[in-house]
Enzyme design. Structure first.
Site, PDB file in Angstrom:
ATOM      1  N   SER A  71       0.765 -33.177  61.009  1.00 42.70           N
ATOM      2  CA  SER A  71      -0.318 -33.114  60.016  1.00 42.70           C
ATOM      3  C   SER A  71       0.271 -32.799  58.650  1.00 42.70           C
ATOM      4  O   SER A  71       1.167 -31.953  58.533  1.00 42.70           O
ATOM      5  CB  SER A  71      -1.335 -32.036  60.387  1.00 42.70           C
ATOM      6  OG  SER A  71      -2.289 -31.886  59.347  1.00 42.70           O
ATOM      7  N   ASP A 129      -9.450 -39.531  67.747  1.00 41.80           N
ATOM      8  CA  ASP A 129      -9.124 -40.580  68.721  1.00 41.80           C
ATOM      9  C   ASP A 129      -9.371 -40.170  70.175  1.00 41.80           C
ATOM     10  O   ASP A 129      -9.377 -41.015  71.075  1.00 41.80           O
ATOM     11  CB  ASP A 129      -7.671 -41.061  68.541  1.00 41.80           C
ATOM     12  CG  ASP A 129      -6.663 -39.925  68.574  1.00 41.80           C
ATOM     13  OD1 ASP A 129      -6.809 -39.007  69.396  1.00 41.80           O
ATOM     14  OD2 ASP A 129      -5.697 -39.971  67.767  1.00 41.80           O
ATOM     15  N   HIS A 187     -12.785 -32.389  63.898  1.00 44.69           N
ATOM     16  CA  HIS A 187     -13.417 -33.461  63.125  1.00 44.69           C
ATOM     17  C   HIS A 187     -14.274 -34.387  63.987  1.00 44.69           C
ATOM     18  O   HIS A 187     -14.590 -35.494  63.570  1.00 44.69           O
ATOM     19  CB  HIS A 187     -12.340 -34.249  62.354  1.00 44.69           C
ATOM     20  CG  HIS A 187     -11.655 -33.423  61.302  1.00 44.69           C
ATOM     21  ND1 HIS A 187     -10.441 -33.759  60.746  1.00 44.69           N
ATOM     22  CD2 HIS A 187     -12.022 -32.258  60.708  1.00 44.69           C
ATOM     23  CE1 HIS A 187     -10.090 -32.828  59.856  1.00 44.69           C
ATOM     24  NE2 HIS A 187     -11.021 -31.913  59.817  1.00 44.69           N
TER      25      HIS A 187
HETATM   26  P1  OAD Z   1      -2.174 -37.185  57.432  1.00 42.75           P
HETATM   27  O1  OAD Z   1      -2.037 -38.670  57.429  1.00 42.75           O
HETATM   28  O2  OAD Z   1      -2.600 -36.521  56.177  1.00 42.75           O
HETATM   29  O3  OAD Z   1      -0.806 -36.521  57.879  1.00 42.75           O
HETATM   30  C1  OAD Z   1      -0.082 -37.012  58.976  1.00 42.75           C
HETATM   31  C2  OAD Z   1       1.331 -36.458  58.888  1.00 42.75           C
HETATM   32  O4  OAD Z   1       2.014 -36.828  60.075  1.00 42.75           O
HETATM   33  C3  OAD Z   1       2.123 -37.025  57.728  1.00 42.75           C
HETATM   34  O5  OAD Z   1       2.700 -35.945  57.005  1.00 42.75           O
HETATM   35  C4  OAD Z   1       3.226 -37.872  58.389  1.00 42.75           C
HETATM   36  O6  OAD Z   1       4.469 -37.750  57.719  1.00 42.75           O
HETATM   37  C5  OAD Z   1       3.317 -37.252  59.751  1.00 42.75           C
HETATM   38  N1  OAD Z   1       3.720 -38.159  60.839  1.00 42.75           N
HETATM   39  C6  OAD Z   1       3.375 -39.443  61.045  1.00 42.75           C
HETATM   40  N2  OAD Z   1       3.872 -39.895  62.206  1.00 42.75           N
HETATM   41  C7  OAD Z   1       4.551 -38.848  62.758  1.00 42.75           C
HETATM   42  C8  OAD Z   1       5.288 -38.667  63.975  1.00 42.75           C
HETATM   43  N3  OAD Z   1       5.434 -39.638  64.873  1.00 42.75           N
HETATM   44  N4  OAD Z   1       5.826 -37.447  64.191  1.00 42.75           N
HETATM   45  C9  OAD Z   1       5.690 -36.443  63.291  1.00 42.75           C
HETATM   46  N5  OAD Z   1       5.020 -36.555  62.147  1.00 42.75           N
HETATM   47  C10 OAD Z   1       4.446 -37.747  61.884  1.00 42.75           C
HETATM   48  O7  OAD Z   1      -3.157 -36.823  58.655  1.00 42.75           O
HETATM   49  P2  OAD Z   1      -3.889 -35.437  58.977  1.00 42.75           P
HETATM   50  O8  OAD Z   1      -3.135 -34.289  58.460  1.00 42.75           O
HETATM   51  O9  OAD Z   1      -4.254 -35.470  60.408  1.00 42.75           O
HETATM   52  O10 OAD Z   1     -10.183 -36.760  58.835  1.00 42.75           O
HETATM   53  O11 OAD Z   1      -5.212 -35.625  58.120  1.00 42.75           O
HETATM   54  C11 OAD Z   1      -6.272 -34.722  58.243  1.00 42.75           C
HETATM   55  C12 OAD Z   1      -7.616 -35.427  58.186  1.00 42.75           C
HETATM   56  O12 OAD Z   1      -7.694 -36.298  57.068  1.00 42.75           O
HETATM   57  C13 OAD Z   1      -7.879 -36.329  59.366  1.00 42.75           C
HETATM   58  O13 OAD Z   1      -8.378 -35.626  60.463  1.00 42.75           O
HETATM   59  C14 OAD Z   1      -8.867 -37.331  58.860  1.00 42.75           C
HETATM   60  C15 OAD Z   1      -8.339 -37.538  57.456  1.00 42.75           C
HETATM   61  O14 OAD Z   1      -9.296 -37.877  56.524  1.00 42.75           O
HETATM   62  C16 OAD Z   1     -11.137 -37.303  59.643  1.00 42.75           C
HETATM   63  O15 OAD Z   1     -10.932 -38.243  60.383  1.00 42.75           O
HETATM   64  C17 OAD Z   1     -12.472 -36.660  59.590  1.00 42.75           C
END
Ligand code: OAD
Ligand code: ZN
Length: 243
Positions: free
Chosen positions: A186, A102, A117
């Protein structure tokens, strides 16, 4: 309190590295990927966010990224992104590594952000390499390269693709240098980004994880804060200001 510990560790550590994920941006309004309301929930990302999709499912691919680019444009960095920038200027944070596309850390003017990414700021042509602004995707036939008629794709890492070598090498080097490694929002399910925390820990860093729900590395964390990133960073900043 856990927040106080995080603040103290930030003050103590000579080299602090932050790794952010989609949970960093949900408080801005963007959905994450793997929560109940996430983009990949009940959906196979391979069908939409992959090189395969560009070949065999191009219309859905373009629709999806047109929508993503529009969404990202609708929202902006929140106080948490801005606090990281401030901590960087104050010398409390040495590096920000993000899995997010983003561009919010950039918008918040953090410097030297490693975007593992890629980002949705630009498109490039798969045939001639021509680069152009992402907002072109919002036009009709915006996916057609103005130089050669080839296919323009967002400058992000799709499923099944390799990360930029330079970016990943720098990220691992930073992890090894870290005294404190903090994961913000994450699920740590995507490799190789999710190997960075252990790389840091094995080189002697303390590992802190701030996340709403479980992550794969919770058992390895030295400090685990269940909460919203933006709120936790704000409370941590209040502690820092008391010192
Ligand atoms: P995920 O959706 O797998 O994980 C996001 C985490 O953030 C989850 O465990 C939620 O519980 C937590 N969460 C959500 N809102 C929150 C908040 N306000 N405070 C704290 N925690 C919160 O996303 P990523 O780990 O970023 O790839 O996923 C990794 C990659 O998978 C991304 O970069 C994307 C995706 O496919 C690409 O875009 C290339
Ligand atoms: Zn072209």
């Amino acid at each position: 309190r856990l927040i106080q510990t995080l603040a103290e560790w930030l003050l103590e550590a000579q080299h602090t590295v932050i790794l952010t994920g989609a949970g960093m941006s949900t408080e801005s309004g963007l959905p994450d990927f793997r929560s109940n309301q996430g983009l990949w929930y009940g959906r196979d990302p391979q069908e939409i966010a992959s090189v395969y999709a560009i070949k065999h499912n191009r219309e859905d691919f373009v629709d999806f990224y047109r929508w993503r680019i529009k969404e990202v444009d609708k929202y902006k960095p929140h106080i948490g992104h801005h606090l990281l920038t401030r901590w960087q200027r104050q010398g409390l944070v040495q590096r920000i590594i993000t899995q997010n596309v983003d561009g919010f850390h950039h918008q918040a003017e953090s410097h030297d952000v490693i975007e593992l990414h890629g980002s949705l700021r630009e498109l490039y042509c798969m045939d001639c390499g021509h680069r152009t602004e992402a907002k072109r995707y919002l036009q009709e036939k915006g996916e057609v390269c103005p130089q050669c008629g080839g296919f323009l794709r967002p400058d992000i890492v799709l499923f099944g693709e390799m990360l930029d070598t330079q970016a990943i090498e720098t990220a691992f080097a930073e992890a090894r240098q870290a005294e404190l490694f903090i994961v913000l929002g994450s699920s740590l399910q995507v490799s190789p980004a999710n190997m960075l925390p252990m790389e840091a820990k094995e080189a002697g860093a303390k590992l802190a994880i701030v996340n709403l729900h479980d992550t794969l590395l919770d058992p390895q964390a030295d400090l685990l804060i269940e909460g919203k990133v933006g709120e936790v960073l704000q409370k941590t900043d209040e502690w820092l200001n008391r010192k």
